[in-house]
Design an enzyme around this catalytic site. Structure first.
Site, PDB file in Angstrom:
ATOM      1  NE  ARG A   1      -0.460   0.944   4.826  1.00 49.41           N
ATOM      2  CZ  ARG A   1      -0.969   1.027   6.036  1.00 49.41           C
ATOM      3  NH1 ARG A   1      -2.136   0.475   6.295  1.00 49.41           N
ATOM      4  NH2 ARG A   1      -0.346   1.672   6.986  1.00 49.41           N
TER       5      ARG A   1
ATOM      6  CG  ASP B   1       8.524  -8.857  10.347  1.00 44.87           C
ATOM      7  OD1 ASP B   1       9.389  -8.009  10.073  1.00 44.87           O
ATOM      8  OD2 ASP B   1       7.819  -8.821  11.379  1.00 44.87           O
TER       9      ASP B   1
ATOM     10  CB  ALA C   1       8.848  -2.093   4.845  1.00 42.34           C
ATOM     11  N   GLY C   2       8.180   0.784   6.418  1.00 37.61           N
ATOM     12  CA  GLY C   2       8.479   1.589   7.600  1.00 37.61           C
ATOM     13  C   GLY C   2       7.241   1.736   8.453  1.00 37.61           C
TER      14      GLY C   2
ATOM     15  CG  LEU D   1      12.636  10.090  25.006  1.00 38.82           C
ATOM     16  CD1 LEU D   1      12.660   8.792  24.199  1.00 38.82           C
ATOM     17  CD2 LEU D   1      13.979  10.807  24.868  1.00 38.82           C
ATOM     18  CB  ALA D   2       8.366  12.113  28.934  1.00 39.90           C
TER      19      ALA D   2
ATOM     20  CE1 TYR E   1       8.852   6.996  10.243  1.00 35.88           C
ATOM     21  CE2 TYR E   1       9.218   9.373  10.166  1.00 35.88           C
ATOM     22  CZ  TYR E   1       8.874   8.191   9.538  1.00 35.88           C
ATOM     23  OH  TYR E   1       8.553   8.199   8.199  1.00 35.88           O
TER      24      TYR E   1
ATOM     25  CE  LYS F   1      11.530   6.281   7.912  1.00 33.75           C
ATOM     26  NZ  LYS F   1      11.541   5.265   6.849  1.00 33.75           N
TER      27      LYS F   1
HETATM   28  P1  NAD Z   1       2.311   2.822   5.014  1.00 29.91           P
HETATM   29  O1  NAD Z   1       2.124   2.571   6.463  1.00 29.91           O
HETATM   30  O2  NAD Z   1       1.136   3.270   4.222  1.00 29.91           O
HETATM   31  O3  NAD Z   1       2.929   1.515   4.304  1.00 29.91           O
HETATM   32  C1  NAD Z   1       4.021   0.825   4.839  1.00 29.91           C
HETATM   33  C2  NAD Z   1       4.011  -0.598   4.342  1.00 29.91           C
HETATM   34  O4  NAD Z   1       5.120  -1.273   4.948  1.00 29.91           O
HETATM   35  C3  NAD Z   1       2.761  -1.362   4.756  1.00 29.91           C
HETATM   36  O5  NAD Z   1       2.241  -2.062   3.660  1.00 29.91           O
HETATM   37  C4  NAD Z   1       3.247  -2.290   5.843  1.00 29.91           C
HETATM   38  O6  NAD Z   1       2.507  -3.493   5.943  1.00 29.91           O
HETATM   39  C5  NAD Z   1       4.680  -2.534   5.415  1.00 29.91           C
HETATM   40  N1  NAD Z   1       5.496  -3.001   6.534  1.00 29.91           N
HETATM   41  C6  NAD Z   1       5.552  -2.475   7.798  1.00 29.91           C
HETATM   42  N2  NAD Z   1       6.371  -3.216   8.563  1.00 29.91           N
HETATM   43  C7  NAD Z   1       6.836  -4.225   7.795  1.00 29.91           C
HETATM   44  C8  NAD Z   1       7.721  -5.312   8.045  1.00 29.91           C
HETATM   45  N3  NAD Z   1       8.265  -5.506   9.254  1.00 29.91           N
HETATM   46  N4  NAD Z   1       7.994  -6.161   7.031  1.00 29.91           N
HETATM   47  C9  NAD Z   1       7.442  -5.988   5.799  1.00 29.91           C
HETATM   48  N5  NAD Z   1       6.602  -4.960   5.515  1.00 29.91           N
HETATM   49  C10 NAD Z   1       6.303  -4.084   6.500  1.00 29.91           C
HETATM   50  O7  NAD Z   1       3.519   3.874   4.908  1.00 29.91           O
HETATM   51  P2  NAD Z   1       3.844   4.930   3.757  1.00 29.91           P
HETATM   52  O8  NAD Z   1       3.264   6.230   4.143  1.00 29.91           O
HETATM   53  O9  NAD Z   1       3.552   4.377   2.410  1.00 29.91           O
HETATM   54  O10 NAD Z   1       5.420   5.073   3.972  1.00 29.91           O
HETATM   55  C11 NAD Z   1       6.363   4.293   3.240  1.00 29.91           C
HETATM   56  C12 NAD Z   1       7.771   4.719   3.664  1.00 29.91           C
HETATM   57  O11 NAD Z   1       7.929   6.120   3.474  1.00 29.91           O
HETATM   58  C13 NAD Z   1       8.057   4.441   5.145  1.00 29.91           C
HETATM   59  O12 NAD Z   1       9.410   4.059   5.286  1.00 29.91           O
HETATM   60  C14 NAD Z   1       7.838   5.800   5.784  1.00 29.91           C
HETATM   61  O13 NAD Z   1       8.549   5.943   6.973  1.00 29.91           O
HETATM   62  C15 NAD Z   1       8.359   6.723   4.689  1.00 29.91           C
HETATM   63  N6  NAD Z   1       7.824   8.080   4.796  1.00 29.91           N
HETATM   64  C16 NAD Z   1       6.485   8.337   4.641  1.00 29.91           C
HETATM   65  C17 NAD Z   1       6.041   9.653   4.742  1.00 29.91           C
HETATM   66  C18 NAD Z   1       4.589  10.011   4.560  1.00 29.91           C
HETATM   67  O14 NAD Z   1       4.280  11.202   4.638  1.00 29.91           O
HETATM   68  N7  NAD Z   1       3.706   9.084   4.314  1.00 29.91           N
HETATM   69  C19 NAD Z   1       6.942  10.679   4.998  1.00 29.91           C
HETATM   70  C20 NAD Z   1       8.287  10.377   5.167  1.00 29.91           C
HETATM   71  C21 NAD Z   1       8.712   9.075   5.033  1.00 29.91           C
END
Ligand code: NAD
Length: 443
Positions: A216, A260, A285-286, A293-294, A349, A353
């Site tokens: 997604r 995973d 993936a993220g 933090l507290a 986070y 990053k």
């Molecule tokens: P999202 O949550 O919509 O999608 C993340 C996808 O990663 C999901 O399908 C989830 O199932 C998968 N995932 C999570 N943990 C996993 C694991 N352990 N193993 C395999 N798959 C895993 O997130 P997004 O908004 O599409 O973000 C994608 C990337 O972009 C992430 O790294 C996020 O940190 C980074 N990002 C997003 C934004 C934003 O504004 N959306 C901004 C900065 C960075």
């Protein structure tokens, strides 16, 4: 995820009201559509040097109309300002002021691109001051752009010819709708590595790309864009996301791998599923587990670090050590502007990053040795399920706090990744490209 304010202001009756009240007036950005990757109107090339002449010739070769001087009354699609010969700060004025004189002729979603040499490799303090000056002026100009127009820079390392593949690739990317949400940024060209694709409309033909988190959001869009550009896709996501992963993989005729990425055997399983060399690895993936933090629980801290950065380290090392990559590996990791500027409630986070940025820079020599590159893309506010979870007021503020006054779309991040994965970007290594509409916060 829809931005209702943008809908109303860009087309509806609110347009004039917003102007009168001094409210943000975001416009709909012109994005890439296949076959239309360059501005239609003339591009003005400023600067008196062989590099400026060469740039003008390149643009002519691409079929663009080119001007070396502004023609009164004529609209412009872009301005390319070449500063490769500056020796002292006083040398900046002529070209920079000529850019200023031409700005009002720029079309909506027009482009300004500065081209200059790396200040860190200067021969004298005066030369470094001049080169760094182009950087500062470009960033500030990006804040002044209107109507979806952007300003970015191309920085050439010493010895890199202006016709090197990555210089041409950067110029094309920054002029095109592929960089719609990139502004106030610099593409650093460190070497003449890279090559021109046989078919510019399918630069990734014959390559295999692994995309993690492909079920997604941004990951699904990365899979679509890399597929559009010719790559065979291996999409990875967790078991609970298997249905949506299967749907995305059906769309791109790719292979779904449910795992995973924090699992110890993730790299081995991915290498096996690829059934051949992996050319591109996108560590997308993220997760977020936002807390001050507290109030942070240990599991919230550890989960975010494990998925967002430790898994990237493991996958990169696992695939490299197993010899799973092809001859020109490309690794692209997802960072975030939070990892550059920090963000309240996101110590975990931001640590993860910023960690991605650290590992990217540190891995660049190893990847160069293997004939490849590693880079990071740092999105700002992107319209996804992740940002839809934000409280409404915070979300609205976050959207407007960029020079483009709107959130980006997943496709904007995907286009930047496709650019870094393409043969032409072989000279870009160990860098971080922000796709953030020039967020007002951070560097
Ligand atoms: P999202 O949550 O919509 O999608 C993340 C996808 O990663 C999901 O399908 C989830 O199932 C998968 N995932 C999570 N943990 C996993 C694991 N352990 N193993 C395999 N798959 C895993 O997130 P997004 O908004 O599409 O973000 C994608 C990337 O972009 C992430 O790294 C996020 O940190 C980074 N990002 C997003 C934004 C934003 O504004 N959306 C901004 C900065 C960075």
């Amino acid at each position: 995820m829809s931005d209702k304010y943008l809908d109303l202001v860009s087309a509806g009756p609110l347009k004039r009201v917003a102007g009168t009240l001094g409210l943000p007036r975001p416009v709909r950005l012109k994005r890439y559509s296949q076959g239309h990757d360059l501005p239609a109107s003339p591009v003005l090339v400023l600067g008196e040097s062989a590099v400026a002449d060469g740039t003008a010739e390149t643009l002519l070769d691409w079929g663009l109309e080119v001007r070396r001087h502004a023609v009164p009354g004529e609209r412009l699609g872009g301005i390319v300002a070449v500063f490769d010969q500056v020796e002292k700060p006083a040398d900046l004025g002529d070209v920079m002021l000529a850019v200023g004189g031409a700005l009002r002729a720029l079309e909506p979603s027009g482009r300004v691109i500065t081209v200059f040499r790396d200040a860190d490799a200067s021969a004298s303090p005066a030369q470094a001051a001049a080169r760094r000056g182009v950087d500062g002026a470009t960033r500030s100009l990006a804040h002044e752009m209107r109507a979806g127009a952007t300003a970015n820079g191309i920085v050439l390392a010493e010895g890199v010819a202006p016709v090197a593949p990555s210089v041409l690739g950067a110029l094309r990317f920054l002029l095109s709708g592929r960089s719609a949400y990139v502004s106030g940024q610099f593409l650093h060209i460190g070497s003449e590595a890279g090559g021109l694709p046989a078919d510019p409309s399918r630069p990734l033909e014959g390559r295999t790309a692994v995309v993690t988190g492909a079920a997604r959001g941004i990951g699904a869009e990365i899979a679509r864009v890399l597929h559009r550009d010719g790559a065979r896709i291996i999409g990875v996501d967790v078991v609970p996301a298997s249905e949506s992963l299967a749907a995305v993989m059906n769309e791109v005729q790719g292979t779904a791998v449910q795992l995973d990425i924090t699992a110890e055997d993730a790299a081995a399983k991915i290498a096996k599923a690829a059934r051949g060399p992996v050319d591109i690895l996108v560590n997308n993936a993220g997760i977020t587990r936002d807390k001050l933090l507290a109030n942070m629980k240990p599991e919230q801290w550890h989960q975010v670090l494990d998925v967002n950065v430790q898994a990237q380290l493991q996958l990169n090392a696992g695939l490299l050590e197993a010899g799973a990559f092809g001859p020109e590996p490309r690794i692209i990791g997802l960072a975030s502007t939070s990892g550059i500027a920090g963000n309240r409630g996101q110590t975990n986070y931001a640590a993860s990053k910023a960690g991605v940025i650290g590992l990217t820079r540190a891995s660049a020599p190893e990847l160069a040795g293997a004939g490849g590159t590693i880079n990071a893309v740092a999105p700002g506010f992107i319209e996804t399920e992740m940002t839809a979870k934000m409280p409404p007021v915070t979300r609205e503020v976050a959207r407007r706090l960029s020079s483009l006054q709107q959130g980006g779309l997943p496709v904007d991040v995907a286009e930047a990744i496709a650019f870094l994965a393409a043969p032409q970007a072989g000279g870009i290594n160990g860098t971080v490209l922000r796709v953030c509409g020039q967020n007002m916060v951070g560097a």
